[in-house]
Design a protein around this motif. Structure first.
Motif, PDB file in Angstrom:
ATOM      1  N   VAL A   1      59.828 129.908  80.693  1.00 32.92           N
ATOM      2  CA  VAL A   1      60.093 128.732  79.142  1.00 32.92           C
ATOM      3  C   VAL A   1      58.245 127.612  79.423  1.00 32.92           C
ATOM      4  N   ALA A   2      58.076 127.510  78.543  1.00 28.78           N
ATOM      5  CA  ALA A   2      56.749 126.631  78.146  1.00 28.78           C
ATOM      6  C   ALA A   2      56.864 126.080  76.809  1.00 28.78           C
ATOM      7  N   THR A   3      55.976 125.415  76.477  1.00 28.50           N
ATOM      8  CA  THR A   3      55.136 124.517  75.280  1.00 28.50           C
ATOM      9  C   THR A   3      54.547 125.164  74.614  1.00 28.50           C
ATOM     10  N   ASP A   4      54.466 124.740  73.078  1.00 28.32           N
ATOM     11  CA  ASP A   4      53.752 125.145  72.120  1.00 28.32           C
ATOM     12  C   ASP A   4      52.778 124.016  72.066  1.00 28.32           C
ATOM     13  N   GLU A   5      51.841 124.609  70.750  1.00 26.56           N
ATOM     14  CA  GLU A   5      50.704 122.933  71.392  1.00 26.56           C
ATOM     15  C   GLU A   5      51.564 121.977  70.163  1.00 26.56           C
ATOM     16  N   THR A   6      52.593 121.779  69.701  1.00 34.66           N
ATOM     17  CA  THR A   6      53.517 120.642  69.156  1.00 34.66           C
ATOM     18  C   THR A   6      54.303 119.793  70.557  1.00 34.66           C
ATOM     19  N   GLY A   7      54.236 120.543  71.189  1.00 40.31           N
ATOM     20  CA  GLY A   7      55.781 120.118  72.621  1.00 40.31           C
ATOM     21  C   GLY A   7      56.852 120.504  72.834  1.00 40.31           C
ATOM     22  N   THR A   8      57.083 121.411  71.299  1.00 40.43           N
ATOM     23  CA  THR A   8      57.959 121.906  71.646  1.00 40.43           C
ATOM     24  C   THR A   8      58.426 123.114  72.529  1.00 40.43           C
TER      25      THR A   8
END
Length: 278
Positions: A53-60
Motif C-alpha cells: 500500500v502506498a499513495t498516488d499523487e492525489t493522496g489516495t
C-alpha cells in the motif's frame, strides 16, 4: 490500521470497472484502491489478499499485488532511471518509480547508476519516498556491536578516508582505505568484522579479523589447506593479492604474516615457488 509503505492483508470489499476496493475491516480506515494495472490475480468479493500500500499523487491509497524491492524502513540498492530539478527517480519493482527528493540526496544522482536508498514514509507529503542521505534514518552507533563481531556490510559512499557502509542493514560505519584490500564500489555487499568502536560510538569496520584470534584462524586454515593438498601449495608470499583473496578471503599482507608465523614455528618451509608442510 493500514500501514502505508508496507505489505498489508486486506479484504476485497467491491469490484469496480477499473479495479477493486479493499478494506482493512476498521471503519476508521479509508478504502484502498487496487487498480487493474496493479493486479496480477483473479479476485472475488470477501477474499483476503496481501498487497503493498502506498499513495498516488492525489493522496489516495493505492495498492499492488506484486511488492516492490523494499518496504518502508528498509535500505536497498536501486538503479536511477530519471532525474528532474526536484529529485531523482529509481526503479524499485513497481510500475511507479520511487522519488528521491533533491534534499534527500547525499550527492547528485546520475541516471543508470546504482545507489543505496532508504525507503521511508513522509508525513508532510503523505508519500512513500527514498533517501540516499542515510544518516537521517540509520544510527551511527550500535550498543550491541562489539569489536570482533562478524557483520554484513553494504557500501553506500566513498570518501577520502574510506568507504561508508551500512552494517547489518541498520547502522552506519566506515571501512578505511587501509582496510579495504579488495576493490569496493557503491552497492557492494561483503562480510566484515567490527574493528573498532570509538568513544563517540562510531564504528570502524575491517574486511578481515586483525586480532590474535583472526591471525590464529588464518594460520589454521593454511595448515588445513596444506594437509588437504598433499602438504604443498604454490600460494606463496610472491603470489598476486587476487589469488590469495580468492583462496583465503584475506589480504596479501595478512597472508604473509601468517606464513611467516608458521615458518618461525617450523611448521612449514618456504621457497621461491612453494610452501611445504613439515
Amino acid at each position: 490500521m493500514i500501514q502505508i509503505g508496507k505489505i498489508n492483508t486486506l479484504q476485497v470489499k467491491e469490484a469496480l470497472p477499473f479495479g477493486f476496493h479493499l478494506t482493512s475491516g476498521d471503519p476508521d480506515d479509508p478504502l484502498v484502491l487496487l487498480p487493474n494495472e496493479n493486479n496480477t490475480r483473479s479476485l472475488k468479493t470477501g477474499e483476503e489478499i496481501a498487497v503493498f500500500v502506498a499513495t498516488d499523487e492525489t493522496g489516495t491509497l493505492v495498492s499492488w499485488t506484486t511488492p516492490p524491492l523494499a518496504q518502508c524502513g528498509e535500505t536497498v540498492i536501486l538503479k536511477a532511471v530519471g532525474v528532474a530539478h526536484f529529485g531523482a527517480f529509481f526503479h524499485w519493482g513497481l510500475n511507479k518509480d520511487l522519488l528521491v527528493p533533491s534534499g534527500m540526496q547525499e550527492s547528485p544522482v546520475n541516471v543508470g547508476m546504482n545507489y543505496v536508498v532508504h525507503i521511508y514514509y513522509d508525513e508532510n507529503t503523505q508519500r512513500v519516498l527514498g533517501a540516499t542521505k542515510l544518516h537521517k534514518f540509520l544510527a551511527e552507533s550500535a550498543p550491541y556491536l562489539n569489536e570482533g563481531d562478524s557483520v554484513s556490510c553494504m557500501v553506500y559512499a566513498k570518501t577520502e578516508l574510506g568507504f561508508k557502509v551500512v552494517i547489518n542493514k541498520q547502522y552506519l560505519g566506515l571501512i578505511f582505505h587501509s582496510d579495504a584490500f579488495k576493490k569496493l564500489k557503491i552497492g557492494d555487499e561483503t562480510d566484515a568484522v567490527i574493528k573498532t568502536v570509538r568513544p563517540d560510538g562510531k564504528i570502524d569496520v575491517a574486511l578481515q579479523r586483525v586480532d590474535k584470534a583472526g591471525r590464529q584462524s588464518l594460520e589454521e586454515a593454511i595448515l588445513d589447506d596444506l594437509k588437504n593438498h598433499g602438504g604443498i601449495s604454490t600460494l606463496t608470499d610472491k603470489s598476486q593479492p587476487e589469488e590469495i583473496y580468492a583462496h583465503f578471503n584475506v589480504s596479501k599482507a595478512a597472508y604473509k604474516k601468517a606464513i611467516g608465523a608458521l615458518y618461525k614455528q617450523r611448521l612449514i618451509t618456504i621457497d621461491k615457488n612453494t610452501i611445504r608442510l613439515v
